[in-house]
Write an enzyme that holds these catalytic residues in place. Structure first.
Site, PDB file in Angstrom:
ATOM      1  CG  ASP A 118     -49.300  -0.118  32.477  1.00  0.00           C
ATOM      2  OD1 ASP A 118     -49.077   0.885  33.164  1.00  0.00           O
ATOM      3  OD2 ASP A 118     -48.919  -1.275  32.782  1.00  0.00           O
ATOM      4  CB  ILE A 119     -44.600  -1.239  29.958  1.00  0.00           C
ATOM      5  CG1 ILE A 119     -44.296  -0.031  29.075  1.00  0.00           C
ATOM      6  CG2 ILE A 119     -43.627  -2.377  29.659  1.00  0.00           C
ATOM      7  CD1 ILE A 119     -42.905   0.529  29.259  1.00  0.00           C
ATOM      8  CG  ASN A 126     -37.689  -0.626  36.659  1.00  0.00           C
ATOM      9  OD1 ASN A 126     -36.894  -0.230  35.811  1.00  0.00           O
ATOM     10  ND2 ASN A 126     -38.843  -0.024  36.877  1.00  0.00           N
ATOM     11  CG  ASP A 135     -34.871   5.476  33.749  1.00  0.00           C
ATOM     12  OD1 ASP A 135     -36.015   5.200  34.165  1.00  0.00           O
ATOM     13  OD2 ASP A 135     -34.010   6.054  34.439  1.00  0.00           O
ATOM     14  CD  GLU A 162     -45.397   0.980  35.069  1.00  0.00           C
ATOM     15  OE1 GLU A 162     -45.953   0.066  35.681  1.00  0.00           O
ATOM     16  OE2 GLU A 162     -44.762   1.895  35.635  1.00  0.00           O
TER      17      GLU A 162
END
Length: 246
Positions: A118-119, A126, A135, A162
């Protein structure tokens, strides 16, 4: 006797002339039949050639259509198993693959590891730079994830948003942690750049391994890796955690 012979001779000559005419007519009929037959043969040959040309043309058209259909089917199959944004496998294919690898692990008595990635703080990316940059960040990470896999049997998936998954067949817990840590360190030392955006990215990883424990399902394998990911997030992010089955 002279008059009789005269009439007899004339009658014979007439018969000969008649026969000669009949013979000439027969020869003429034969010649005309030959011409007609030759014309028929030529016509049949032309028809056969035309038929063969049409068959070849239709065969070529059919082959082209089959090739186009095969290309369309391959493209549809690719779209069915691939994530459109990142090019990694999608969630649908993950559901199929994890079941298949789970059964293979049970059959061969080999370990099966799962890594969830996971980021960290992706929402702020965003919010700060916009979804286009977000993206591109996902695409950038996906390329690094794909490069981290050295075996054709290892598969990478975009699970959603993500979040990413790695299915690592025939890989024990130590090996899975090592792979996840190497990927995490690579991401942490590089900067993401796109247009005016330039920032560092970190990831958190959760790892679980199935080694024929009792009553463990593919769903539980994911759930345990997800718990390990939550632990990594809770402990400060940018780290790899694992969770073992009791």
């Amino acid at each position: 006797m002279g008059l009789f012979a005269f009439y007899q001779c004339r009658a014979t000559r007439r018969q000969y002339q008649k026969k000669d005419l009949e013979l000439k007519q027969a020869i003429t009929d034969i010649e005309q039949s030959k011409i007609a037959l030759q014309a028929l043969v030529e016509e049949q040959k032309q028809s056969q050639d035309l038929l063969e040309d049409r068959v070849q043309e239709r065969t070529l058209e059919l082959n082209i259509t089959l090739q186009e259909l095969e290309s369309v089917n391959q493209e549809l199959e690719r779209k069915n198993v691939s994530d459109e944004l990142t090019g990694l496998h999608n969630r649908r294919f993950y559901d199929q693959k994890i079941q298949a690898e789970y059964r293979r692990s049970r059959r061969n008595l080999t370990p099966l590891s799962l890594v969830i990635i996971d980021i960290d703080h992706f929402k702020s990316v965003n919010d700060t730079y916009g979804h286009l940059v977000g993206d591109q960040c996902l695409i950038w990470l996906s390329k690094h994830i794909q490069k981290s896999l050295k075996r054709s049997t290892d598969k990478a998936f975009r699970y959603g948003g993500e979040e990413f998954c790695l299915i690592l067949p025939d890989t024990d817990l130590t090996g899975a942690i090592a792979l996840a840590e190497k990927l995490r360190e690579t991401i942490a030392t590089e900067h993401f750049q796109f247009e005016q955006a330039n920032f560092s990215v970190t990831i958190s990883c959760g790892v679980s391994t199935y080694q024929q424990q009792n009553d463990v399902t593919p769903e539980q394998l994911f759930s345990v890796a997800d718990k390990a990911l939550y632990k990594a997030k809770h402990n400060g992010r940018n780290q790899t955690q694992y969770h073992q089955f009791t």
